[in-house]
Design a protein around this motif. Structure first.
Motif, PDB file in Angstrom:
ATOM      1  N   ALA A  94     -15.374 -22.844   4.977  1.00 30.53           N
ATOM      2  CA  ALA A  94     -14.617 -24.013   5.416  1.00 30.53           C
ATOM      3  C   ALA A  94     -13.379 -24.243   4.561  1.00 30.53           C
ATOM      4  O   ALA A  94     -13.425 -24.156   3.333  1.00 30.53           O
ATOM      5  N   THR A  95     -12.293 -24.526   5.227  1.00 30.42           N
ATOM      6  CA  THR A  95     -11.055 -24.914   4.561  1.00 30.42           C
ATOM      7  C   THR A  95     -10.746 -26.353   4.961  1.00 30.42           C
ATOM      8  O   THR A  95     -11.453 -26.964   5.766  1.00 30.42           O
ATOM      9  N   SER A  96      -9.674 -26.892   4.427  1.00 24.64           N
ATOM     10  CA  SER A  96      -9.250 -28.237   4.799  1.00 24.64           C
ATOM     11  C   SER A  96      -8.221 -28.203   5.926  1.00 24.64           C
ATOM     12  O   SER A  96      -7.593 -29.209   6.229  1.00 24.64           O
ATOM     13  N   SER A  97      -8.059 -27.042   6.549  1.00 19.98           N
ATOM     14  CA  SER A  97      -7.068 -26.875   7.611  1.00 19.98           C
ATOM     15  C   SER A  97      -7.725 -26.964   8.987  1.00 19.98           C
ATOM     16  O   SER A  97      -8.912 -26.686   9.140  1.00 19.98           O
ATOM     17  N   GLY A  98      -6.911 -27.340   9.971  1.00 20.02           N
ATOM     18  CA  GLY A  98      -7.404 -27.456  11.338  1.00 20.02           C
ATOM     19  C   GLY A  98      -6.504 -26.727  12.307  1.00 20.02           C
ATOM     20  O   GLY A  98      -5.353 -26.418  12.007  1.00 20.02           O
ATOM     21  N   VAL A  99      -7.053 -26.464  13.480  1.00 17.94           N
ATOM     22  CA  VAL A  99      -6.308 -25.782  14.541  1.00 17.94           C
ATOM     23  C   VAL A  99      -6.542 -26.503  15.862  1.00 17.94           C
ATOM     24  O   VAL A  99      -7.685 -26.829  16.204  1.00 17.94           O
ATOM     25  N   ILE A 100      -5.465 -26.755  16.580  1.00 16.19           N
ATOM     26  CA  ILE A 100      -5.565 -27.242  17.952  1.00 16.19           C
ATOM     27  C   ILE A 100      -5.286 -26.064  18.871  1.00 16.19           C
ATOM     28  O   ILE A 100      -4.238 -25.421  18.763  1.00 16.19           O
ATOM     29  N   LEU A 101      -6.229 -25.773  19.749  1.00 15.19           N
ATOM     30  CA  LEU A 101      -6.066 -24.701  20.730  1.00 15.19           C
ATOM     31  C   LEU A 101      -5.716 -25.339  22.069  1.00 15.19           C
ATOM     32  O   LEU A 101      -6.523 -26.054  22.661  1.00 15.19           O
ATOM     33  N   TYR A 102      -4.481 -25.086  22.520  1.00 19.59           N
ATOM     34  CA  TYR A 102      -4.011 -25.646  23.788  1.00 19.59           C
ATOM     35  C   TYR A 102      -4.345 -24.675  24.916  1.00 19.59           C
ATOM     36  O   TYR A 102      -3.936 -23.508  24.888  1.00 19.59           O
ATOM     37  N   MET A 103      -5.042 -25.186  25.897  1.00 22.14           N
ATOM     38  CA  MET A 103      -5.614 -24.381  26.977  1.00 22.14           C
ATOM     39  C   MET A 103      -4.547 -23.753  27.873  1.00 22.14           C
ATOM     40  O   MET A 103      -3.391 -24.151  27.880  1.00 22.14           O
ATOM     41  N   ASP A 104      -4.987 -22.775  28.657  1.00 16.52           N
ATOM     42  CA  ASP A 104      -4.151 -22.230  29.714  1.00 16.52           C
ATOM     43  C   ASP A 104      -4.331 -23.078  30.970  1.00 16.52           C
ATOM     44  O   ASP A 104      -4.976 -24.140  30.944  1.00 16.52           O
ATOM     45  N   ALA A 105      -3.773 -22.640  32.080  1.00 16.92           N
ATOM     46  CA  ALA A 105      -3.750 -23.458  33.295  1.00 16.92           C
ATOM     47  C   ALA A 105      -5.107 -23.639  33.959  1.00 16.92           C
ATOM     48  O   ALA A 105      -5.251 -24.494  34.837  1.00 16.92           O
ATOM     49  N   PHE A 106      -6.100 -22.851  33.537  1.00 15.71           N
ATOM     50  CA  PHE A 106      -7.411 -22.931  34.185  1.00 15.71           C
ATOM     51  C   PHE A 106      -8.346 -23.933  33.517  1.00 15.71           C
ATOM     52  O   PHE A 106      -9.447 -24.179  34.008  1.00 15.71           O
ATOM     53  N   GLY A 107      -7.925 -24.505  32.415  1.00 13.43           N
ATOM     54  CA  GLY A 107      -8.684 -25.568  31.783  1.00 13.43           C
ATOM     55  C   GLY A 107      -9.715 -25.090  30.780  1.00 13.43           C
ATOM     56  O   GLY A 107      -9.982 -23.894  30.646  1.00 13.43           O
ATOM     57  N   PRO A 108     -10.309 -26.038  30.034  1.00 20.43           N
ATOM     58  CA  PRO A 108     -11.346 -25.697  29.050  1.00 20.43           C
ATOM     59  C   PRO A 108     -12.552 -25.047  29.731  1.00 20.43           C
ATOM     60  O   PRO A 108     -12.996 -25.498  30.784  1.00 20.43           O
ATOM     61  N   ARG A 109     -13.087 -24.011  29.100  1.00 16.76           N
ATOM     62  CA  ARG A 109     -14.209 -23.264  29.675  1.00 16.76           C
ATOM     63  C   ARG A 109     -14.784 -22.347  28.601  1.00 16.76           C
ATOM     64  O   ARG A 109     -14.205 -22.228  27.511  1.00 16.76           O
ATOM     65  N   PRO A 110     -15.915 -21.690  28.888  1.00 18.06           N
ATOM     66  CA  PRO A 110     -16.561 -20.878  27.857  1.00 18.06           C
ATOM     67  C   PRO A 110     -15.661 -19.836  27.197  1.00 18.06           C
ATOM     68  O   PRO A 110     -15.792 -19.591  25.989  1.00 18.06           O
ATOM     69  N   ARG A 143     -14.307 -18.298  17.207  1.00 14.47           N
ATOM     70  CA  ARG A 143     -13.800 -17.252  16.316  1.00 14.47           C
ATOM     71  C   ARG A 143     -12.878 -17.842  15.260  1.00 14.47           C
ATOM     72  O   ARG A 143     -12.903 -17.435  14.095  1.00 14.47           O
ATOM     73  N   LEU A 144     -12.064 -18.802  15.646  1.00 15.23           N
ATOM     74  CA  LEU A 144     -11.205 -19.477  14.672  1.00 15.23           C
ATOM     75  C   LEU A 144     -12.033 -20.295  13.683  1.00 15.23           C
ATOM     76  O   LEU A 144     -11.731 -20.344  12.489  1.00 15.23           O
ATOM     77  N   ALA A 145     -13.089 -20.941  14.186  1.00 18.43           N
ATOM     78  CA  ALA A 145     -13.972 -21.699  13.300  1.00 18.43           C
ATOM     79  C   ALA A 145     -14.675 -20.772  12.315  1.00 18.43           C
ATOM     80  O   ALA A 145     -14.874 -21.118  11.146  1.00 18.43           O
ATOM     81  N   ASP A 146     -15.033 -19.576  12.779  1.00 17.72           N
ATOM     82  CA  ASP A 146     -15.666 -18.606  11.895  1.00 17.72           C
ATOM     83  C   ASP A 146     -14.729 -18.187  10.765  1.00 17.72           C
ATOM     84  O   ASP A 146     -15.179 -17.746   9.700  1.00 17.72           O
ATOM     85  N   ALA A 147     -13.415 -18.326  10.999  1.00 15.45           N
ATOM     86  CA  ALA A 147     -12.429 -17.993   9.964  1.00 15.45           C
ATOM     87  C   ALA A 147     -12.222 -19.139   8.983  1.00 15.45           C
ATOM     88  O   ALA A 147     -11.461 -19.004   8.019  1.00 15.45           O
ATOM     89  N   GLY A 148     -12.886 -20.280   9.238  1.00 14.30           N
ATOM     90  CA  GLY A 148     -12.852 -21.377   8.274  1.00 14.30           C
ATOM     91  C   GLY A 148     -12.122 -22.627   8.709  1.00 14.30           C
ATOM     92  O   GLY A 148     -11.990 -23.564   7.921  1.00 14.30           O
ATOM     93  N   TYR A 149     -11.690 -22.678   9.966  1.00 13.06           N
ATOM     94  CA  TYR A 149     -10.896 -23.818  10.422  1.00 13.06           C
ATOM     95  C   TYR A 149     -11.706 -24.800  11.268  1.00 13.06           C
ATOM     96  O   TYR A 149     -12.612 -24.402  12.008  1.00 13.06           O
ATOM     97  N   HIS A 150     -11.352 -26.063  11.146  1.00 14.01           N
ATOM     98  CA  HIS A 150     -11.818 -27.066  12.092  1.00 14.01           C
ATOM     99  C   HIS A 150     -10.969 -26.875  13.355  1.00 14.01           C
ATOM    100  O   HIS A 150      -9.739 -26.848  13.273  1.00 14.01           O
ATOM    101  N   VAL A 151     -11.609 -26.753  14.508  1.00 13.94           N
ATOM    102  CA  VAL A 151     -10.877 -26.379  15.722  1.00 13.94           C
ATOM    103  C   VAL A 151     -11.156 -27.381  16.833  1.00 13.94           C
ATOM    104  O   VAL A 151     -12.303 -27.789  17.060  1.00 13.94           O
TER     105      VAL A 151
END
Length: 243
Positions: free
Chosen positions: A26-42, A50-58
């Motif tokens: 865990a780091t103190s950094s965060g990431v916002i992942l902005y979706m594509d046109a099909f919306g949030p999904r698995p 995968r980004l969380a596994d690298a240490g980020y709050h996502v």
């Protein structure tokens, strides 16, 4: 681990997936992942993991929440006249300004979750432009903004992200599909000029042979080799910039 949450915004309540960083990384950094046109999904949630596994709050927010219930759409939806019209209505009904406003609430959520340091943004397809606009709107928090197969990053529209290049106070990475009608070479050159004129540390990289959407596992044009290259670039970019 994904936590389903709702985020209070100026216009309502946005559903989102919040992912905690991997234990021990865990780091103190965060990431916002902005979706594509099909919306949030698995598929997008897996990328967030995968980004969380690298240490980020996502955080993966639903940008179309103002429309109420919609979809779900699969990535073949543009091939159907009805679902294509529905998606285009959602895109046109969710402006850059709306997402920029919402991003203030997104950053607050990440901060409360433990991301008290630098924030990174990454967007895919329509999310690419949102990631850049967010960096220009919140330059004191967003230190890194990445776009992959983002469309209309330097268009003639008044709210085109390239117009805000001078407000960015971080680094920018843009991964471009080899042939992409939503971001043709003329726009790429215009974006490069805007970023260079604004003295922004940036990279615009062409992924020759890749089609729009190549990074996302459930997309019909997904390319495993190209996606792996995208992950290498993105993780290095965030590690260098966010720590």
């Amino acid at each position: 681990m994904k936590q389903d949450i709702e985020i209070a915004t100026a216009d309502g309540s946005a559903k989102a997936g919040l992912f905690a960083p991997a234990s021990g990384r865990a780091t103190s950094s965060g990431v916002i992942l902005y979706m594509d046109a099909f919306g949030p999904r698995p598929a997008l949630y897996g990328m967030a993991e995968r980004l969380a596994d690298a240490g980020y709050h996502v955080l993966v927010p639903d940008l179309f929440y103002r429309a109420g219930d919609y979809g779900p759409f699969d990535t073949s939806a543009f091939g159907n006249e009805t679902t294509r019209a529905q998606i285009m209505a959602l895109i046109h009904g969710t402006s850059q300004a709306m997402t920029a406003s919402d991003t203030g609430a997104f950053i607050e959520v990440l901060t409360r979750a433990g991301a008290t340091g630098r924030i990174g943004t990454v967007g895919y397809c329509l999310g690419g432009g949102r990631a850049l606009t967010a960096a220009a709107t919140y330059p004191d928090r967003i230190a890194a903004a990445a776009s992959f197969h983002g469309g209309n990053l330097a268009s003639d529209a008044p709210d085109s992200p390239h117009h805000k290049a001078g407000s960015i106070n971080g680094r920018v990475y843009v991964g471009v599909a080899g042939v992409d009608g939503s971001f043709p070479p003329a726009q790429s050159a215009r974006l490069a000029e805007a970023l260079r004129t604004a003295e922004i540390d940036h990279i615009i990289e062409n992924y020759i042979g890749m089609a729009h959407g190549w990074t996302i596992p459930d997309h019909g044009v997904y390319d495993a080799t190209g996606a792996a290259r995208h992950w290498k670039r993105l993780l290095e970019f965030f590690e260098e910039t966010l720590g």
